[in-house]
Design a protein around this motif. Structure first.
Motif, mmCIF file in Angstrom:
data_model
loop_
_atom_site.group_PDB
_atom_site.id
_atom_site.type_symbol
_atom_site.label_atom_id
_atom_site.label_comp_id
_atom_site.label_asym_id
_atom_site.label_seq_id
_atom_site.Cartn_x
_atom_site.Cartn_y
_atom_site.Cartn_z
ATOM 1 N N MET A 1 3.625 -24.025 8.036
ATOM 2 C CA MET A 1 3.865 -22.940 8.988
ATOM 3 C C MET A 1 2.862 -21.813 8.764
ATOM 4 N N ILE A 2 2.601 -21.048 9.818
ATOM 5 C CA ILE A 2 1.629 -19.958 9.775
ATOM 6 C C ILE A 2 2.325 -18.671 10.179
ATOM 7 N N GLY A 3 2.235 -17.660 9.329
ATOM 8 C CA GLY A 3 2.832 -16.364 9.612
ATOM 9 C C GLY A 3 1.767 -15.345 9.959
ATOM 10 N N TYR A 4 2.062 -14.462 10.908
ATOM 11 C CA TYR A 4 1.059 -13.499 11.346
ATOM 12 C C TYR A 4 1.722 -12.178 11.736
ATOM 13 N N ALA A 5 0.925 -11.135 11.751
ATOM 14 C CA ALA A 5 1.342 -9.830 12.244
ATOM 15 C C ALA A 5 0.103 -9.130 12.778
ATOM 16 N N SER A 6 0.320 -8.115 13.597
ATOM 17 C CA SER A 6 -0.781 -7.386 14.199
ATOM 18 C C SER A 6 -0.690 -5.922 13.795
ATOM 19 N N GLY A 7 -1.823 -5.330 13.463
ATOM 20 C CA GLY A 7 -1.825 -3.966 12.959
ATOM 21 C C GLY A 7 -1.610 -3.974 11.454
ATOM 22 N N PRO A 8 -0.902 -2.983 10.905
ATOM 23 C CA PRO A 8 -0.641 -2.988 9.465
ATOM 24 C C PRO A 8 0.116 -4.254 9.050
ATOM 25 N N VAL A 9 -0.415 -4.946 8.058
ATOM 26 C CA VAL A 9 0.166 -6.213 7.608
ATOM 27 C C VAL A 9 0.678 -6.100 6.179
ATOM 28 N N MET A 10 -0.132 -5.498 5.299
ATOM 29 C CA MET A 10 0.230 -5.362 3.898
ATOM 30 C C MET A 10 0.026 -3.913 3.460
ATOM 31 N N ALA A 11 0.751 -3.516 2.447
ATOM 32 C CA ALA A 11 0.797 -2.117 2.036
ATOM 33 C C ALA A 11 -0.422 -1.698 1.227
ATOM 34 N N ALA A 12 -0.683 -0.394 1.246
ATOM 35 C CA ALA A 12 -1.605 0.179 0.273
ATOM 36 C C ALA A 12 -0.923 0.168 -1.087
ATOM 37 N N SER A 13 -1.709 -0.001 -2.127
ATOM 38 C CA SER A 13 -1.157 -0.051 -3.489
ATOM 39 C C SER A 13 -1.913 0.926 -4.381
ATOM 40 N N ASP A 14 -1.166 1.695 -5.166
ATOM 41 C CA ASP A 14 -1.755 2.614 -6.145
ATOM 42 C C ASP A 14 -1.009 2.461 -7.456
ATOM 43 N N SER A 15 -1.741 2.436 -8.547
ATOM 44 C CA SER A 15 -1.127 2.359 -9.873
ATOM 45 C C SER A 15 -1.550 3.540 -10.721
ATOM 46 N N VAL A 16 -0.624 4.033 -11.518
ATOM 47 C CA VAL A 16 -0.898 5.175 -12.387
ATOM 48 C C VAL A 16 -0.387 4.860 -13.786
ATOM 49 N N GLN A 17 -1.201 5.205 -14.772
ATOM 50 C CA GLN A 17 -0.834 5.029 -16.179
ATOM 51 C C GLN A 17 -0.543 6.415 -16.759
ATOM 52 N N VAL A 18 0.572 6.518 -17.448
ATOM 53 C CA VAL A 18 1.050 7.813 -17.936
ATOM 54 C C VAL A 18 1.287 7.757 -19.449
ATOM 55 N N VAL A 19 0.815 8.770 -20.154
ATOM 56 C CA VAL A 19 1.124 8.930 -21.570
ATOM 57 C C VAL A 19 1.929 10.213 -21.726
ATOM 58 N N LEU A 20 3.123 10.094 -22.285
ATOM 59 C CA LEU A 20 3.989 11.242 -22.540
ATOM 60 C C LEU A 20 3.908 11.593 -24.027
#
Length: 442
Positions: free
Chosen positions: A182-201
């Motif tokens: 099977m083939i899945g599709y979407a138009s326009g935004p398809v997947m999210a933006a991703s941001d990662s942050v590393q934190v030292v407390l």
């Protein structure tokens, strides 16, 4: 599509099944894909492609010129993950390697990138073997380090669109937990933006029996983790979509010692720049406020280190490509998809070149297994991407992935002149060797 395009597909798929099994059994982590890149290059060269290795690190680029017409780019990624495989397959990975932190980890193709690479090689072979059915230039890009969100950028920064013809469109796909075939599709935004942050407390270490004489960074981290869950629940509109995940919390060496530091690894997924900015700012504010409330001896260290833009499948180009899929596969094999909160860095190529991207998904797990899970409301119980149990069935997954890339490429390449449409097909083994180059990174 002409019937000659698909002549030999079954034989080709059988050959590539062995190639796929080999990649699956010998996965390589991001930025370490040396063996994989060599195998890909060795497979492209006999097909008549000009092959350039070491683009953006371990990336491989193949160029096939076939007369006048558009330049079309097909892309696949080929890096693996630090996951211990538990599929029990006869070709399961037992590989281990050293990760970015120097620690030894198990390695597995838990996201299907081995299938991506095999399918792109299949499409490259079909198109190379049928030069009389299309006209233009085919640019095939095998990208490293997608799992780090940097492979596409590394290739662009290394001059992908300066050293090779600039395409008019980028075409890509991802295997996932849809029914195989099977083939899945979407138009326009398809997947999210991703941001990662590393934190030292930062706290103040001490004996576990005397917490009043210490400043506990573990408690600080625990409050932050809990507080972060309120960002999406109370600051993001229910009409918007966002995800905040704390995937790493590390602190201490012994149960009766309060450590000096605690570390967090946080990831966010968003679909709009406004929500992205809101979530990022909220994370920083919460971390700083909790450190202040805990009387931390110094401000926390906050490092945003991985960022991938949202993936947009161009609406007009997607409509044309899905129309071609419908004509080839039939409407019953296409499924409209909801927004996917996972992320992909393929969109960086289109953004850098100022051209449309079309991206779709296709199924890998056994069809009946997925359909039964859907009917019983337990779809989430099936192994998905990044699971130690994720492994697509080889067929019809491989053949479908080859066909989707080939049909998509033919949609955007130019039809040959009428007089050359009947040109006899040139077997790959009889084509002139491609030009192969190796260019070292500075």
């Amino acid at each position: 599509m002409t019937d000659t395009m698909w002549a030999g597909l079954a034989e080709l798929s059988a050959e590539l099944a062995d190639f796929y099994r080999d990649l699956h059994q010998h996965p390589e982590l991001s930025l370490q894909e040396h063996r994989t890149a060599r195998l890909v290059a060795d497979a492209l060269w006999p097909l008549g492609f000009e092959v350039t290795e070491q683009v953006g690190g371990t990336g491989v680029v193949g160029l096939l010129r076939n007369g006048d017409g558009p330049v079309v780019m097909l892309r696949a990624d080929f890096d693996a993950l630090p996951v211990e495989e538990k599929t029990g397959l006869p070709y399961a990975s037992t590989a281990r390697a050293r990760g970015q932190d120097g620690e030894e980890v198990p390695v597995m193709h838990a996201c299907g990138h081995d299938m991506h690479a095999a399918c792109l090689l299949g499409a490259a072979a079909l198109l190379a073997r049928t030069p009389g059915t299309w006209s233009g230039t085919l640019l095939v890009v095998f990208q490293p380090a997608e799992e780090l969100g940097r492979g596409a950028k590394d290739m662009v920064d290394d001059g992908l669109f300066r050293r090779f013809p600039v395409p008019g469109i980028v075409l890509g796909q991802h295997v996932g937990p849809l029914p195989a075939g099977m083939i899945g599709y979407a138009s326009g935004p398809v997947m999210a933006a991703s941001d990662s942050v590393q934190v030292v407390l930062y706290g103040q270490g001490g004996h576990g029996s005397r917490p009043e004489a210490a400043i506990d960074p573990v408690l600080m981290a625990a409050h932050i983790v809990t507080r972060l869950q309120g960002i999406v629940a109370r600051q993001v509109s229910p009409a918007e979509t966002a995800v905040v995940t704390v995937g790493r919390l590390q602190a201490g060496t012994k149960d009766n010692i309060i450590p000096d530091t605690a570390e967090l690894g946080i990831n966010i997924r968003t679909y709009s720049p406004q929500i992205r900015d809101l979530v990022r700012a909220s994370i920083e504010r919460i971390i700083a406020a909790e450190a202040t409330a805990s009387t931390a001896p110094r401000p926390p260290q906050i490092t945003w280190n991985i960022s991938t833009p949202r993936l947009v499948s161009d609406p007009v180009a997607t409509e044309a490509t899905m129309a071609a899929f419908t004509g080839h596969f039939g409407p019953e094999r296409l499924l409209p998809m909801p927004l996917v909160t996972a992320s992909e860095d393929v969109g960086i190529f289109g953004e850098a070149a100022g051209i449309p991207t079309v991206f779709w998904f296709w199924g890998g797990p056994d069809t009946q297994t997925v359909l039964s899970a859907m009917a019983e409301g337990r779809l989430d119980s099936l192994p998905g991407n990044h699971s130690p149990y994720f492994a697509p069935v080889i067929e019809p997954t491989l053949s479908t992935g080859i066909e989707t890339l080939t049909v998509a490429a033919r949609t955007w390449l130019q039809a040959p002149p009428a007089h050359s449409a009947a040109t006899s097909q040139v077997p790959a083994s009889h084509q002139a060797p491609g030009v192969r180059t190796q260019e070292m990174q500075e």
